[in-house]
Design a protein around this motif. Structure first.
Motif, mmCIF file in Angstrom:
data_model
loop_
_atom_site.group_PDB
_atom_site.id
_atom_site.type_symbol
_atom_site.label_atom_id
_atom_site.label_comp_id
_atom_site.label_asym_id
_atom_site.label_seq_id
_atom_site.Cartn_x
_atom_site.Cartn_y
_atom_site.Cartn_z
ATOM 1 N N TRP A 55 0.846 -1.213 0.000
ATOM 2 C CA TRP A 55 0.000 0.000 0.000
ATOM 3 C C TRP A 55 0.871 1.250 0.000
ATOM 4 N N PHE A 56 1.890 1.251 0.850
ATOM 5 C CA PHE A 56 2.770 2.421 0.931
ATOM 6 C C PHE A 56 3.601 2.586 -0.343
ATOM 7 N N ARG A 57 4.001 1.458 -0.952
ATOM 8 C CA ARG A 57 4.822 1.548 -2.161
ATOM 9 C C ARG A 57 4.068 2.175 -3.323
ATOM 10 N N ARG A 58 2.746 1.992 -3.359
ATOM 11 C CA ARG A 58 2.012 2.516 -4.507
ATOM 12 C C ARG A 58 1.479 3.934 -4.306
ATOM 13 N N ALA A 84 -0.305 10.153 5.537
ATOM 14 C CA ALA A 84 0.118 8.760 5.664
ATOM 15 C C ALA A 84 1.635 8.635 5.525
ATOM 16 N N GLU A 85 2.198 9.363 4.583
ATOM 17 C CA GLU A 85 3.648 9.321 4.383
ATOM 18 C C GLU A 85 4.384 9.888 5.587
ATOM 19 N N GLY A 88 4.104 7.225 8.632
ATOM 20 C CA GLY A 88 4.908 6.020 8.471
ATOM 21 C C GLY A 88 4.084 4.747 8.629
ATOM 22 N N GLU A 89 4.647 3.655 8.164
ATOM 23 C CA GLU A 89 3.906 2.401 8.037
ATOM 24 C C GLU A 89 3.369 1.877 9.359
ATOM 25 N N THR A 90 4.225 1.756 10.373
ATOM 26 C CA THR A 90 3.794 1.149 11.641
ATOM 27 C C THR A 90 2.716 1.977 12.326
ATOM 28 N N SER A 91 2.928 3.258 12.418
ATOM 29 C CA SER A 91 1.959 4.144 13.070
ATOM 30 C C SER A 91 0.637 4.162 12.326
ATOM 31 N N TRP A 92 0.698 4.170 10.982
ATOM 32 C CA TRP A 92 -0.522 4.244 10.176
ATOM 33 C C TRP A 92 -1.321 2.950 10.278
#
Length: 244
Positions: A55-58, A84-85, A88-92
């Motif tokens: 999800w984050f990569r796209r 979202a960026e 960060g991944e863990t928090s989101w």
């Protein structure tokens, strides 16, 4: 008449009333081309999914598809992506689970708002499957067929009017979800506002139904009535062809 309080003087009746929660401000429907509505629904479908590593990569690629959309659509989507960026991944991911998995009024399964945990839910889910098949699609996913990202993807990819009827017949769920997310000041409220802007305008009576659901929440008991909203029963295209 029984009163909560009595005294030797004049009797005073005290009424305790829980005020109704107000709906968020009404959003005017935007005039969107079919192409822009489809692109909007596809973008929101992808952004509403669970934010795993893919999800984050796209996210960067999704930005390119915002070009040409009206500012009322483009701006909140950019704002959502940027937050979202930053998070960060863990928090989101933690915030996503807290929001959608642990709060009853923040369900992404939109028939839940009208049927709740009752036997009517099964009927509603079958109706979603019938709608997909009637438009020539087969639902093949781990999620339930009323999962909002799936419904939005169907709206984006199908040219059938059934796709629009499906989401319109569960507009209450979309609005209750928006009210809940806005009440939490959730970043996902930005996405549901965009969906609301892309849908046809509603009348006062329909808005009153939204208010009832916001205050009462999804049903918890079955009363022997089948709920299909305004959505008719759909016959799969193969059956329609066989009947002609």
């Amino acid at each position: 008449m029984r009163t909560p309080f009595t005294s030797s003087g004049p009797v005073t009746t005290v009424t305790r009333v829980t005020p109704r929660t107000a709906l968020p401000p009404e959003l005017p429907a935007l005039r969107l081309s079919e192409e822009n509505r489809a692109r909007t629904h596809m973008l929101v479908s992808l952004l509403l999914d669970y934010p795993d590593a893919a999800w984050f990569r796209r996210l960067h690629a999704l930005r390119d598809h915002l070009v040409g959309l009206p500012p009322e659509i483009r701006s909140p989507l950019i704002q959502f992506i940027e937050r979202a960026e930053r998070e960060g991944e863990t928090s989101w991911q933690r915030l996503y689970v807290t929001t959608f998995d642990l709060k009853r009024k923040c369900s992404l399964y939109i028939s839940y708002y009208s049927t709740g945990d009752t036997r009517r839910r099964g009927t509603a889910l079958v109706t979603f499957l019938e709608a997909y098949r009637a438009a020539g699609w087969e639902f093949d996913a781990a999620d339930l067929p009323d999962y909002l990202p799936a419904v939005l993807e169907f709206s984006a990819r199908s040219s059938s009017p059934i796709a629009g009827a499906l989401i319109a017949s569960h507009r209450e769920g979309v609005e209750v979800l928006r009210a809940a997310l806005e009440g939490l000041d959730s970043p996902w409220a930005l996405l549901i506002r965009v969906v609301t802007l892309s849908l046809p305008p509603i009348d006062a009576r329909t808005r009153e139904r939204f208010l009832d659901l916001v205050n009462e929440g999804p049903p918890t008991e079955t009363v022997g009535l089948s709920f299909l909203g305004n959505l008719p029963t759909f016959a799969p295209v193969t059956q329609r062809g066989a009947a002609s």
